[in-house]
Design an enzyme around this catalytic site. Structure first.
Site, PDB file in Angstrom:
ATOM      1  N   GLU A 227      -9.884  -1.747   5.496  1.00 28.68           N
ATOM      2  CA  GLU A 227      -8.741  -1.795   6.412  1.00 28.68           C
ATOM      3  C   GLU A 227      -9.196  -1.649   7.865  1.00 28.68           C
ATOM      4  O   GLU A 227      -8.712  -2.312   8.760  1.00 28.68           O
ATOM      5  CB  GLU A 227      -7.780  -0.662   6.027  1.00 28.68           C
ATOM      6  CG  GLU A 227      -6.427  -0.753   6.685  1.00 28.68           C
ATOM      7  CD  GLU A 227      -5.440   0.258   6.101  1.00 28.68           C
ATOM      8  OE1 GLU A 227      -5.871   1.159   5.348  1.00 28.68           O
ATOM      9  OE2 GLU A 227      -4.251   0.137   6.400  1.00 28.68           O
TER      10      GLU A 227
ATOM     11  N   SER B 143       1.129   6.574   2.522  1.00 23.28           N
ATOM     12  CA  SER B 143       1.813   7.529   3.395  1.00 23.28           C
ATOM     13  C   SER B 143       3.042   8.106   2.708  1.00 23.28           C
ATOM     14  O   SER B 143       3.724   7.435   1.930  1.00 23.28           O
ATOM     15  CB  SER B 143       2.255   6.843   4.688  1.00 23.28           C
ATOM     16  OG  SER B 143       1.149   6.284   5.341  1.00 23.28           O
TER      17      SER B 143
ATOM     18  N   ASN C 227      -5.673   6.025  16.024  1.00 20.79           N
ATOM     19  CA  ASN C 227      -6.909   6.000  16.816  1.00 20.79           C
ATOM     20  C   ASN C 227      -7.386   7.415  17.172  1.00 20.79           C
ATOM     21  O   ASN C 227      -8.590   7.623  17.361  1.00 20.79           O
ATOM     22  CB  ASN C 227      -6.711   5.142  18.068  1.00 20.79           C
ATOM     23  CG  ASN C 227      -6.768   3.664  17.716  1.00 20.79           C
ATOM     24  OD1 ASN C 227      -6.759   3.293  16.536  1.00 20.79           O
ATOM     25  ND2 ASN C 227      -6.817   2.804  18.724  1.00 20.79           N
ATOM     26  N   GLU C 228      -6.442   8.372  17.217  1.00 22.56           N
ATOM     27  CA  GLU C 228      -6.888   9.759  17.460  1.00 22.56           C
ATOM     28  C   GLU C 228      -7.766  10.213  16.290  1.00 22.56           C
ATOM     29  O   GLU C 228      -8.820  10.835  16.483  1.00 22.56           O
ATOM     30  CB  GLU C 228      -5.681  10.711  17.611  1.00 22.56           C
ATOM     31  CG  GLU C 228      -4.891  10.538  18.898  1.00 22.56           C
ATOM     32  CD  GLU C 228      -3.935   9.353  18.854  1.00 22.56           C
ATOM     33  OE1 GLU C 228      -3.654   8.847  17.755  1.00 22.56           O
ATOM     34  OE2 GLU C 228      -3.465   8.934  19.931  1.00 22.56           O
TER      35      GLU C 228
ATOM     36  N   GLN D  86       0.839  -1.195   0.000  1.00 23.61           N
ATOM     37  CA  GLN D  86       0.000   0.000   0.000  1.00 23.61           C
ATOM     38  C   GLN D  86       0.876   1.248   0.000  1.00 23.61           C
ATOM     39  O   GLN D  86       1.611   1.479   0.967  1.00 23.61           O
ATOM     40  CB  GLN D  86      -0.875  -0.023   1.254  1.00 23.61           C
ATOM     41  CG  GLN D  86      -1.844   1.117   1.384  1.00 23.61           C
ATOM     42  CD  GLN D  86      -2.608   1.027   2.691  1.00 23.61           C
ATOM     43  OE1 GLN D  86      -2.080   0.579   3.705  1.00 23.61           O
ATOM     44  NE2 GLN D  86      -3.855   1.449   2.685  1.00 23.61           N
ATOM     45  N   GLY D  87       0.786   2.046  -1.045  1.00 19.31           N
ATOM     46  CA  GLY D  87       1.617   3.252  -1.164  1.00 19.31           C
ATOM     47  C   GLY D  87       0.809   4.509  -0.965  1.00 19.31           C
ATOM     48  O   GLY D  87       0.468   5.198  -1.923  1.00 19.31           O
TER      49      GLY D  87
HETATM   50  C1  LIG Z   1       2.808  -1.174  11.365  1.00 16.79           C
HETATM   51  C2  LIG Z   1       2.519  -0.076  10.391  1.00 16.79           C
HETATM   52  C3  LIG Z   1       2.290  -0.387   9.063  1.00 16.79           C
HETATM   53  C4  LIG Z   1       2.029   0.620   8.132  1.00 16.79           C
HETATM   54  N1  LIG Z   1       1.885   0.268   6.826  1.00 16.79           N
HETATM   55  C5  LIG Z   1       1.656   1.235   5.908  1.00 16.79           C
HETATM   56  C6  LIG Z   1       1.529   0.871   4.530  1.00 16.79           C
HETATM   57  O1  LIG Z   1       1.632  -0.293   4.146  1.00 16.79           O
HETATM   58  N2  LIG Z   1       1.314   1.857   3.636  1.00 16.79           N
HETATM   59  C7  LIG Z   1       1.185   3.165   3.994  1.00 16.79           C
HETATM   60  O2  LIG Z   1       0.942   3.997   3.134  1.00 16.79           O
HETATM   61  N3  LIG Z   1       1.337   3.553   5.299  1.00 16.79           N
HETATM   62  C8  LIG Z   1       1.574   2.606   6.253  1.00 16.79           C
HETATM   63  N4  LIG Z   1       1.739   2.963   7.587  1.00 16.79           N
HETATM   64  C9  LIG Z   1       1.749   4.373   7.943  1.00 16.79           C
HETATM   65  C10 LIG Z   1       0.503   4.828   8.684  1.00 16.79           C
HETATM   66  O3  LIG Z   1      -0.587   4.904   7.808  1.00 16.79           O
HETATM   67  C11 LIG Z   1       0.816   6.189   9.320  1.00 16.79           C
HETATM   68  O4  LIG Z   1       1.840   5.993  10.282  1.00 16.79           O
HETATM   69  C12 LIG Z   1      -0.401   6.787   9.997  1.00 16.79           C
HETATM   70  O5  LIG Z   1      -1.371   7.147   9.049  1.00 16.79           O
HETATM   71  C13 LIG Z   1      -0.025   8.035  10.822  1.00 16.79           C
HETATM   72  O6  LIG Z   1       0.693   8.931  10.035  1.00 16.79           O
HETATM   73  P1  LIG Z   1       2.094   9.526  10.527  1.00 16.79           P
HETATM   74  O7  LIG Z   1       2.958   8.397  10.944  1.00 16.79           O
HETATM   75  O8  LIG Z   1       2.581  10.453   9.480  1.00 16.79           O
HETATM   76  O9  LIG Z   1       1.763  10.341  11.854  1.00 16.79           O
HETATM   77  P2  LIG Z   1       1.128  11.789  11.930  1.00 16.79           P
HETATM   78  O10 LIG Z   1      -0.003  11.908  10.986  1.00 16.79           O
HETATM   79  O11 LIG Z   1       2.227  12.785  11.814  1.00 16.79           O
HETATM   80  O12 LIG Z   1       0.545  11.806  13.390  1.00 16.79           O
HETATM   81  C14 LIG Z   1       1.372  11.966  14.547  1.00 16.79           C
HETATM   82  C15 LIG Z   1       0.464  11.983  15.771  1.00 16.79           C
HETATM   83  O13 LIG Z   1      -0.428  13.112  15.727  1.00 16.79           O
HETATM   84  C16 LIG Z   1      -1.778  12.682  15.821  1.00 16.79           C
HETATM   85  N5  LIG Z   1      -2.628  13.488  14.966  1.00 16.79           N
HETATM   86  C17 LIG Z   1      -2.385  13.857  13.686  1.00 16.79           C
HETATM   87  N6  LIG Z   1      -3.417  14.582  13.197  1.00 16.79           N
HETATM   88  C18 LIG Z   1      -4.357  14.677  14.197  1.00 16.79           C
HETATM   89  C19 LIG Z   1      -5.642  15.281  14.310  1.00 16.79           C
HETATM   90  N7  LIG Z   1      -6.183  15.948  13.290  1.00 16.79           N
HETATM   91  N8  LIG Z   1      -6.302  15.131  15.459  1.00 16.79           N
HETATM   92  C20 LIG Z   1      -5.767  14.434  16.512  1.00 16.79           C
HETATM   93  N9  LIG Z   1      -4.535  13.845  16.469  1.00 16.79           N
HETATM   94  C21 LIG Z   1      -3.848  13.959  15.332  1.00 16.79           C
HETATM   95  C22 LIG Z   1      -1.755  11.222  15.335  1.00 16.79           C
HETATM   96  O14 LIG Z   1      -2.845  10.486  15.851  1.00 16.79           O
HETATM   97  C23 LIG Z   1      -0.420  10.745  15.868  1.00 16.79           C
HETATM   98  O15 LIG Z   1      -0.538  10.368  17.214  1.00 16.79           O
HETATM   99  C24 LIG Z   1       1.992   1.981   8.546  1.00 16.79           C
HETATM  100  C25 LIG Z   1       2.199   2.308   9.887  1.00 16.79           C
HETATM  101  C26 LIG Z   1       2.482   1.301  10.805  1.00 16.79           C
HETATM  102  C27 LIG Z   1       2.720   1.674  12.227  1.00 16.79           C
END
Ligand SMILES: Cc1cc2nc3c(=O)[nH]c(=O)nc-3n(C[C@H](O)[C@H](O)[C@H](O)COP(=O)(O)OP(=O)(O)OC[C@H]3O[C@@H](n4cnc5c(N)ncnc54)[C@H](O)[C@@H]3O)c2cc1C
Length: 383
Positions: A245, A128, A366-367, A125-126
């Site tokens: 998902e 992020s 979860n947020e 899945q591409g």
């Molecule tokens: C095990 C694992 C597998 C994954 N596999 C994939 C994959 O295959 N393909 C892919 O594309 N991505 C993948 N991901 C990435 C995942 O989708 C992102 O980590 C996730 O969407 C959070 O984005 P971020 O890491 O940029 O954190 P951020 O978006 O930067 O968030 C950081 C923190 O801020 C909080 N936050 C952000 N915005 C808000 C808001 N509006 N209100 C309240 N809180 C907020 C978040 O909840 C989090 O705690 C994977 C992640 C993990 C851990």
């Protein structure tokens, strides 16, 4: 209301159980997030395919059995109860495939689905990017039109791509109209990872496995035939994938029921340390696993009547991810210092715990799910 399964469904359960008992690999396979483990898992998944168990609910022409959603749930329960390996094809069969069934052209279905079912093509899945996770609409990777060749040119970077280092294909969202409003102007592409211009760089996790990759696109050509849904309307297509998902397909109840069962066995073996507080936690976790099963029956009943899962899939996602942590924390608590031993029968609990901690992050944090619940389920104001 009759809450029992039919004789035909019970027969199906018995068939699945005896096949799995005879075929599940022993000892357990190495982690599917390593190159060798991934190959071993794929071999297992091809065994499943040969027996028509890799995608039981799909049409026969794509390798399935045309099983009902109920039978699929039964298969999943038996699969996890038998201690069968996690599916390394899961992002294809559980996330992309339902989206292809809904939005794909006939050619895409005929081309993608049989190879996915057979484990020939494996999908990651591409979505992020370094600056777009929770805020998925903020993606910056671009798709520009290549009219003469009848397609698109992709540039940019994806990150946290689960098993991206081992998969053959990627489904991803790219910005195809930079002038459009953020949720418009995105297009959903199906891309072979061996296309010229793609660089895949593995990312080592804390546990040493190469579970993630960064994927770089440098002017990668993708033909029009590999756009899923309409150009610039990728957001709606992506939301369908997201529903799978968070909701029904990625994390079926069988997974948590089996973990709860293993936990009960562990607790029985640790009777001496099993005080009242732990007993209460265990009973409560087991009830939650059962509750998730019954909640899923409700979802499936509604799906059978044509009602799509909506924002409540966010509640489901919060529930299963927190349940997974509680089940594993309780196991580590029972194991005490032994939980940290990396070999032996109980080592899987620590690995499972480390992965459970990621549950509140992947599939949308979860947020973010709580924001969705507040706004779309409870109707609360955004601010
Ligand atoms: C095990 C694992 C597998 C994954 N596999 C994939 C994959 O295959 N393909 C892919 O594309 N991505 C993948 N991901 C990435 C995942 O989708 C992102 O980590 C996730 O969407 C959070 O984005 P971020 O890491 O940029 O954190 P951020 O978006 O930067 O968030 C950081 C923190 O801020 C909080 N936050 C952000 N915005 C808000 C808001 N509006 N209100 C309240 N809180 C907020 C978040 O909840 C989090 O705690 C994977 C992640 C993990 C851990």
């Amino acid at each position: 209301m009759d809450l029992s399964f039919s004789p035909a469904e019970e027969l199906f359960r018995a068939e699945c159980r005896s096949w799995l008992e005879a075929n599940v690999p022993r000892p357990a396979l190495p982690s599917g997030d390593t190159r060798a483990g991934f190959a071993a898992h794929l071999e297992w998944e091809r065994t499943l395919f040969d027996a028509r168990y890799s995608v039981v609910s799909w049409p026969r022409e794509y390798g399935g059995r045309e099983a009902s959603l109920w039978e699929w749930l039964i298969f999943e329960e038996e699969y996890y109860a038998a201690g069968a390996p996690q599916r390394v094809t899961q992002n294809g069969i559980f996330l992309l495939a339902p989206t292809i069934f809904e939005f794909g052209t006939q050619e895409q279905k005929d081309d993608v689905l049989p190879r996915m079912a057979a484990g020939e093509h494996t999908w990651c899945q591409g979505w992020s990017e370094p600056n777009a996770g929770s805020d998925l609409a903020g993606i910056q990777s671009r798709a520009t039109r290549d009219e003469p060749r009848g397609g698109w040119r992709l540039s940019g970077q994806k990150t946290w791509t689960t098993r991206g280092a081992f998969c053959t294909h990627l489904f991803g969202l790219f910005r195809s109209d930079p002038q459009a409003e953020r949720h418009r102007g995105l297009t959903y592409f199906l891309v072979a990872l061996d296309s010229p211009g793609i660089t895949v760089r593995p990312v080592e996790r804390l546990d040493g496995d190469e579970g993630f990759a960064e994927v770089f696109f440098d002017d990668v050509f993708v033909p029009d035939a590999d756009v899923l849904g309409e150009p610039n309307e990728g957001w709606a297509v992506a939301m369908a994938t997201t529903g799978s998902e968070r909701g029904l397909t990625l994390r079926s109840p069988g997974r948590f029921l089996a973990t709860a069962r293993r936990l009960i066995d562990l607790a029985s073996a640790h009777g001496d340390e099993f005080d009242e507080t732990r007993r209460d936690r265990l009973v409560s976790a087991w009830i939650d696993a059962e509750a998730y099963r019954w909640q899923t029956f409700w979802t499936v009943t509604r799906a059978a009547h044509g009602v799509a899962a909506g924002a409540e899939s966010s509640m489901v996602k919060v529930f299963w991810s927190e349940l997974d942590i509680e089940l594993h924390e309780l196991a580590l608590d029972l194991l005490g210092p032994h939980a940290e031993l990396l070999d032996g029968d109980d080592a899987a609990w620590m690995k499972g715990y480390e992965f459970a901690l990621a549950g509140p992050i992947y599939a949308g944090t979860n947020e973010i799910q709580r924001n969705v619940i507040a706004e779309r389920v409870l109707g609360l104001p955004r601010k």
